[in-house]
Design a protein around this motif. Sequence first.
Motif, PDB file in Angstrom:
ATOM      1  N   GLU A   1      27.204  34.344  42.140  1.00  0.00           N
ATOM      2  CA  GLU A   1      27.762  35.045  40.986  1.00  0.00           C
ATOM      3  C   GLU A   1      27.266  36.488  40.977  1.00  0.00           C
ATOM      4  O   GLU A   1      26.073  36.748  41.135  1.00  0.00           O
ATOM      5  CB  GLU A   1      27.334  34.357  39.689  1.00  0.00           C
TER       6      GLU A   1
ATOM      7  N   HIS B   1      32.177  39.220  38.190  1.00  0.00           N
ATOM      8  CA  HIS B   1      32.508  39.281  36.767  1.00  0.00           C
ATOM      9  C   HIS B   1      32.435  40.742  36.302  1.00  0.00           C
ATOM     10  O   HIS B   1      31.379  41.374  36.390  1.00  0.00           O
ATOM     11  CB  HIS B   1      31.533  38.424  35.969  1.00  0.00           C
TER      12      HIS B   1
ATOM     13  N   THR C   1      37.509  38.243  36.146  1.00  0.00           N
ATOM     14  CA  THR C   1      36.715  37.747  37.263  1.00  0.00           C
ATOM     15  C   THR C   1      37.587  37.720  38.504  1.00  0.00           C
ATOM     16  O   THR C   1      38.766  37.335  38.445  1.00  0.00           O
ATOM     17  CB  THR C   1      36.168  36.335  36.984  1.00  0.00           C
TER      18      THR C   1
ATOM     19  N   TYR D   1      37.374  36.908  42.968  1.00  0.00           N
ATOM     20  CA  TYR D   1      36.608  36.209  43.996  1.00  0.00           C
ATOM     21  C   TYR D   1      36.934  36.815  45.350  1.00  0.00           C
ATOM     22  O   TYR D   1      38.081  37.182  45.614  1.00  0.00           O
ATOM     23  CB  TYR D   1      36.972  34.715  44.018  1.00  0.00           C
TER      24      TYR D   1
END
Length: 310
Positions: free
Chosen positions: A187, A212, A272, A274
Amino acid sequence: LFLFFAACQMEDEAADPNVIEVMATHNPETGEHLFDLSSAETGYGWTTFRFVNASPDVHFAVLAKLPDDEGQYDSPVTFQEWLTNVTNPFQEGMNNIIDPEIEGDAVFAPFADLPDWFEDVEHSGGPGFTAPGRTVETTVYLEPGTYVMECYVKNEKEEFHSYLGMIEEITVTDEPSNAPEPEADFEMTLSSTNGIEIDDRITPGTHTIAVHFEDQKIYEHMIGHDVHLVQLEGTEVTEVARWLNWMIPGELVSPSPGTFLGGTQTSAAGRTAYFTVDLEPGHYAWISEVPANNEMWKTFEVSQEDGAGY
Protein backbone atom coordinates in the motif's frame (compact mmCIF):
# COMPACT_ATOMS: atom_id res chain seq x y z
CA LEU A 1 9.93 -9.05 -34.82
CA PHE A 2 9.20 -7.23 -31.57
CA LEU A 3 6.24 -5.43 -33.14
CA PHE A 4 4.95 -8.70 -34.65
CA PHE A 5 5.00 -10.65 -31.39
CA ALA A 6 3.63 -7.69 -29.41
CA ALA A 7 0.76 -7.39 -31.90
CA CYS A 8 0.02 -11.12 -31.57
CA GLN A 9 0.00 -10.75 -27.80
CA MET A 10 -2.44 -7.84 -28.09
CA GLU A 11 -4.79 -9.95 -30.25
CA ASP A 12 -4.70 -12.85 -27.81
CA GLU A 13 -5.31 -10.71 -24.74
CA ALA A 14 -7.75 -8.21 -26.25
CA ALA A 15 -10.49 -10.82 -25.76
CA ASP A 16 -10.49 -9.86 -22.09
CA PRO A 17 -12.98 -6.94 -21.95
CA ASN A 18 -11.39 -5.62 -18.77
CA VAL A 19 -7.97 -5.12 -20.37
CA ILE A 20 -7.11 -2.47 -22.96
CA GLU A 21 -3.80 -2.99 -24.72
CA VAL A 22 -2.01 0.25 -25.56
CA MET A 23 0.99 0.01 -27.86
CA ALA A 24 3.25 3.06 -28.20
CA THR A 25 4.92 3.37 -31.60
CA HIS A 26 7.01 5.85 -33.55
CA ASN A 27 7.18 6.45 -37.30
CA PRO A 28 10.66 7.87 -38.01
CA GLU A 29 9.69 8.86 -41.57
CA THR A 30 6.76 11.08 -40.57
CA GLY A 31 7.93 11.93 -37.05
CA GLU A 32 4.59 10.72 -35.64
CA HIS A 33 4.28 9.20 -32.18
CA LEU A 34 1.14 7.07 -31.93
CA PHE A 35 -0.96 4.85 -29.67
CA ASP A 36 -2.44 1.63 -31.06
CA LEU A 37 -5.38 0.59 -28.84
CA SER A 38 -6.94 -2.87 -28.76
CA SER A 39 -10.22 -1.09 -28.00
CA ALA A 40 -11.34 2.52 -27.68
CA GLU A 41 -14.43 1.54 -25.66
CA THR A 42 -14.97 -0.22 -22.34
CA GLY A 43 -17.59 -0.56 -19.64
CA TYR A 44 -17.34 1.45 -16.45
CA GLY A 45 -15.47 0.07 -13.45
CA TRP A 46 -11.99 -1.32 -12.93
CA THR A 47 -10.02 -1.28 -16.18
CA THR A 48 -6.48 -2.50 -16.71
CA PHE A 49 -4.26 -0.80 -19.27
CA ARG A 50 -1.46 -3.03 -20.52
CA PHE A 51 1.06 -0.58 -21.92
CA VAL A 52 3.51 -1.95 -24.50
CA ASN A 53 6.27 0.49 -25.39
CA ALA A 54 7.32 -0.65 -28.86
CA SER A 55 9.03 2.70 -29.48
CA PRO A 56 12.67 3.79 -29.01
CA ASP A 57 11.45 6.60 -26.70
CA VAL A 58 10.10 6.71 -23.16
CA HIS A 59 6.30 7.14 -23.03
CA PHE A 60 3.29 7.11 -20.71
CA ALA A 61 -0.50 7.26 -21.14
CA VAL A 62 -2.38 9.70 -18.94
CA LEU A 63 -6.18 9.72 -18.88
CA ALA A 64 -8.37 12.81 -18.48
CA LYS A 65 -12.17 12.58 -18.20
CA LEU A 66 -13.98 15.36 -20.00
CA PRO A 67 -16.68 17.07 -17.91
CA ASP A 68 -20.35 16.48 -18.71
CA ASP A 69 -21.60 19.11 -21.12
CA GLU A 70 -25.03 20.43 -20.19
CA GLY A 71 -24.68 23.70 -22.05
CA GLN A 72 -22.92 25.50 -19.20
CA TYR A 73 -19.67 26.11 -21.09
CA ASP A 74 -18.72 28.61 -23.77
CA SER A 75 -17.38 25.90 -26.10
CA PRO A 76 -18.40 22.28 -26.72
CA VAL A 77 -16.76 19.59 -24.61
CA THR A 78 -15.42 17.21 -27.23
CA PHE A 79 -12.25 15.35 -28.12
CA GLN A 80 -11.86 17.50 -31.22
CA GLU A 81 -12.15 20.62 -29.11
CA TRP A 82 -9.35 19.26 -26.89
CA LEU A 83 -7.11 18.78 -29.94
CA THR A 84 -7.76 22.30 -31.17
CA ASN A 85 -7.94 24.30 -27.96
CA VAL A 86 -5.81 22.30 -25.47
CA THR A 87 -3.15 20.40 -27.41
CA ASN A 88 -2.32 23.28 -29.73
CA PRO A 89 -2.12 26.02 -27.05
CA PHE A 90 0.16 23.86 -24.91
CA GLN A 91 2.51 23.44 -27.87
CA GLU A 92 2.35 27.18 -28.58
CA GLY A 93 3.17 27.83 -24.92
CA MET A 94 6.16 25.47 -25.10
CA ASN A 95 7.33 27.22 -28.26
CA ASN A 96 7.18 30.53 -26.38
CA ILE A 97 9.13 29.13 -23.43
CA ILE A 98 12.07 28.18 -25.63
CA ASP A 99 11.95 31.36 -27.73
CA PRO A 100 14.47 33.84 -26.25
CA GLU A 101 12.70 36.76 -27.94
CA ILE A 102 9.43 36.19 -26.05
CA GLU A 103 9.43 37.38 -22.46
CA GLY A 104 7.17 38.05 -19.49
CA ASP A 105 3.44 37.44 -19.65
CA ALA A 106 3.61 36.90 -23.40
CA VAL A 107 5.25 33.51 -22.81
CA PHE A 108 2.11 32.10 -21.22
CA ALA A 109 -0.44 33.95 -23.35
CA PRO A 110 -1.59 30.78 -25.20
CA PHE A 111 -2.78 29.24 -21.93
CA ALA A 112 -5.29 32.08 -21.52
CA ASP A 113 -7.19 30.61 -24.47
CA LEU A 114 -7.80 27.20 -22.88
CA PRO A 115 -11.52 26.25 -22.85
CA ASP A 116 -13.48 27.32 -19.79
CA TRP A 117 -14.25 23.63 -19.10
CA PHE A 118 -10.54 22.70 -18.87
CA GLU A 119 -10.46 23.32 -15.10
CA ASP A 120 -13.27 20.76 -14.67
CA VAL A 121 -11.37 17.93 -16.38
CA GLU A 122 -10.95 14.99 -13.98
CA HIS A 123 -7.49 13.46 -13.79
CA SER A 124 -7.99 9.70 -14.06
CA GLY A 125 -4.59 7.99 -13.87
CA GLY A 126 -3.07 5.72 -16.48
CA PRO A 127 0.23 3.90 -17.13
CA GLY A 128 3.27 5.76 -15.86
CA PHE A 129 6.57 6.51 -17.56
CA THR A 130 7.82 3.40 -19.33
CA ALA A 131 11.21 2.77 -20.92
CA PRO A 132 11.53 1.50 -24.51
CA GLY A 133 10.86 -2.21 -24.92
CA ARG A 134 9.05 -2.51 -21.58
CA THR A 135 5.49 -3.62 -20.84
CA VAL A 136 3.66 -2.41 -17.72
CA GLU A 137 0.15 -2.68 -16.29
CA THR A 138 -1.92 -0.06 -14.46
CA THR A 139 -5.50 -0.50 -13.25
CA VAL A 140 -7.85 2.42 -12.59
CA TYR A 141 -11.56 2.86 -11.91
CA LEU A 142 -13.32 4.63 -14.78
CA GLU A 143 -16.73 6.28 -14.57
CA PRO A 144 -18.93 6.51 -17.70
CA GLY A 145 -17.88 9.31 -20.03
CA THR A 146 -15.40 10.47 -22.64
CA TYR A 147 -11.69 10.33 -21.89
CA VAL A 148 -8.59 11.71 -23.55
CA MET A 149 -5.46 9.54 -23.43
CA GLU A 150 -2.17 11.21 -24.29
CA CYS A 151 1.59 11.28 -23.83
CA TYR A 152 3.30 14.68 -23.60
CA VAL A 153 6.94 13.61 -23.50
CA LYS A 154 8.80 15.88 -25.96
CA ASN A 155 11.03 15.17 -28.94
CA GLU A 156 14.36 16.90 -29.54
CA LYS A 157 12.50 19.86 -31.10
CA GLU A 158 10.49 20.33 -27.88
CA GLU A 159 7.32 19.08 -29.59
CA PHE A 160 4.93 17.13 -27.38
CA HIS A 161 4.22 13.57 -28.49
CA SER A 162 0.50 14.38 -28.16
CA TYR A 163 0.98 17.20 -30.66
CA LEU A 164 2.63 14.64 -32.97
CA GLY A 165 -0.29 12.18 -32.81
CA MET A 166 0.05 10.31 -29.50
CA ILE A 167 -3.46 11.12 -28.32
CA GLU A 168 -6.67 9.06 -28.45
CA GLU A 169 -10.31 9.22 -27.40
CA ILE A 170 -11.71 6.48 -25.14
CA THR A 171 -15.41 6.00 -24.42
CA VAL A 172 -16.56 4.44 -21.16
CA THR A 173 -20.13 3.18 -21.48
CA ASP A 174 -22.96 2.85 -18.95
CA GLU A 175 -22.49 -0.94 -18.93
CA PRO A 176 -20.43 -2.31 -16.02
CA SER A 177 -17.15 -4.04 -16.78
CA ASN A 178 -17.66 -6.34 -13.76
CA ALA A 179 -13.90 -6.52 -13.30
CA PRO A 180 -12.83 -7.12 -9.70
CA GLU A 181 -10.67 -4.64 -7.83
CA PRO A 182 -7.05 -5.85 -7.87
CA GLU A 183 -5.44 -7.30 -4.76
CA ALA A 184 -2.35 -5.41 -3.65
CA ASP A 185 0.88 -6.68 -2.13
CA PHE A 186 1.85 -3.21 -0.89
CA GLU A 187 0.00 0.00 0.00
CA MET A 188 1.27 3.46 -0.94
CA THR A 189 -0.21 6.85 -0.06
CA LEU A 190 0.42 10.09 -1.96
CA SER A 191 -0.25 13.50 -0.45
CA SER A 192 0.90 17.07 -0.91
CA THR A 193 1.90 17.21 2.76
CA ASN A 194 3.67 13.88 3.35
CA GLY A 195 4.73 13.03 -0.19
CA ILE A 196 5.19 9.33 -0.96
CA GLU A 197 4.56 6.96 1.93
CA ILE A 198 5.17 3.22 1.76
CA ASP A 199 6.26 1.42 4.89
CA ASP A 200 6.87 -2.13 3.76
CA ARG A 201 10.20 -3.47 2.57
CA ILE A 202 9.95 -4.80 -0.96
CA THR A 203 11.73 -7.95 -2.03
CA PRO A 204 12.73 -8.87 -5.60
CA GLY A 205 9.95 -10.18 -7.82
CA THR A 206 6.62 -9.07 -9.26
CA HIS A 207 4.34 -7.07 -6.97
CA THR A 208 1.10 -5.10 -7.21
CA ILE A 209 1.14 -1.66 -5.57
CA ALA A 210 -2.05 0.08 -4.45
CA VAL A 211 -1.65 3.86 -4.70
CA HIS A 212 -4.06 5.92 -2.60
CA PHE A 213 -4.38 9.59 -3.58
CA GLU A 214 -5.03 11.16 -0.18
CA ASP A 215 -5.31 14.62 -1.72
CA GLN A 216 -4.31 16.38 -4.91
CA LYS A 217 -2.57 19.63 -5.72
CA ILE A 218 -1.95 21.32 -9.05
CA TYR A 219 1.62 22.61 -9.19
CA GLU A 220 3.07 25.50 -11.20
CA HIS A 221 3.56 23.28 -14.26
CA MET A 222 -0.23 22.61 -14.24
CA ILE A 223 0.09 18.93 -13.25
CA GLY A 224 -0.77 17.20 -9.98
CA HIS A 225 1.23 14.57 -8.15
CA ASP A 226 1.52 10.98 -9.35
CA VAL A 227 4.11 8.23 -8.84
CA HIS A 228 6.57 6.37 -11.07
CA LEU A 229 9.21 3.71 -10.52
CA VAL A 230 12.68 4.45 -11.90
CA GLN A 231 15.82 2.35 -11.69
CA LEU A 232 18.59 4.79 -10.89
CA GLU A 233 21.83 2.83 -11.48
CA GLY A 234 24.39 5.60 -12.01
CA THR A 235 21.76 8.37 -12.03
CA GLU A 236 21.02 10.90 -9.30
CA VAL A 237 17.37 11.17 -8.29
CA THR A 238 17.61 14.98 -8.49
CA GLU A 239 18.47 14.64 -12.20
CA VAL A 240 15.35 12.54 -12.75
CA ALA A 241 13.20 15.03 -10.81
CA ARG A 242 14.41 17.92 -12.97
CA TRP A 243 13.84 15.89 -16.16
CA LEU A 244 10.19 15.30 -15.22
CA ASN A 245 9.31 19.02 -15.48
CA TRP A 246 8.06 19.67 -19.01
CA MET A 247 8.27 23.44 -18.55
CA ILE A 248 12.08 23.42 -18.39
CA PRO A 249 13.65 23.67 -21.87
CA GLY A 250 15.49 20.47 -22.70
CA GLU A 251 13.71 18.42 -20.02
CA LEU A 252 11.05 15.71 -20.53
CA VAL A 253 12.85 15.00 -23.80
CA SER A 254 13.53 11.33 -24.51
CA PRO A 255 15.79 9.56 -23.57
CA SER A 256 15.28 9.87 -19.85
CA PRO A 257 17.82 9.65 -17.06
CA GLY A 258 17.37 6.28 -15.36
CA THR A 259 15.10 3.47 -16.56
CA PHE A 260 11.38 4.02 -15.99
CA LEU A 261 9.37 0.92 -15.07
CA GLY A 262 5.79 2.19 -14.96
CA GLY A 263 3.58 3.66 -12.27
CA THR A 264 0.33 5.59 -12.25
CA GLN A 265 -0.45 9.03 -13.57
CA THR A 266 -2.29 11.85 -11.79
CA SER A 267 -5.66 10.93 -10.25
CA ALA A 268 -8.25 12.89 -8.34
CA ALA A 269 -8.18 13.03 -4.54
CA GLY A 270 -9.73 9.98 -2.89
CA ARG A 271 -8.99 7.68 -5.82
CA THR A 272 -6.92 4.48 -5.77
CA ALA A 273 -4.92 3.06 -8.65
CA TYR A 274 -2.90 -0.14 -8.96
CA PHE A 275 0.22 -0.96 -10.91
CA THR A 276 2.57 -3.90 -11.19
CA VAL A 277 6.32 -3.76 -10.72
CA ASP A 278 8.98 -6.33 -11.50
CA LEU A 279 11.96 -5.71 -9.23
CA GLU A 280 15.45 -7.15 -9.41
CA PRO A 281 18.21 -6.22 -7.00
CA GLY A 282 19.28 -2.63 -7.60
CA HIS A 283 18.93 1.06 -6.74
CA TYR A 284 15.47 2.59 -7.33
CA ALA A 285 13.23 5.53 -6.59
CA TRP A 286 9.51 6.15 -6.33
CA ILE A 287 9.20 9.62 -7.80
CA SER A 288 6.41 12.07 -8.56
CA GLU A 289 6.13 14.31 -11.61
CA VAL A 290 6.22 17.54 -9.62
CA PRO A 291 8.81 20.36 -9.68
CA ALA A 292 12.08 19.16 -8.14
CA ASN A 293 12.06 21.71 -5.30
CA ASN A 294 9.21 19.69 -3.72
CA GLU A 295 11.55 16.70 -3.34
CA MET A 296 8.66 14.28 -3.81
CA TRP A 297 10.62 11.06 -4.14
CA LYS A 298 11.79 8.12 -2.07
CA THR A 299 14.92 6.18 -2.98
CA PHE A 300 15.44 2.56 -1.97
CA GLU A 301 17.60 -0.49 -2.51
CA VAL A 302 16.40 -3.95 -3.41
CA SER A 303 18.77 -6.73 -2.40
CA GLN A 304 18.39 -10.47 -2.77
CA GLU A 305 18.83 -11.01 0.96
CA ASP A 306 17.15 -8.10 2.71
CA GLY A 307 14.49 -6.73 0.39
CA ALA A 308 14.10 -2.97 0.03
CA GLY A 309 15.74 -0.45 2.30
CA TYR A 310 14.38 3.11 2.53
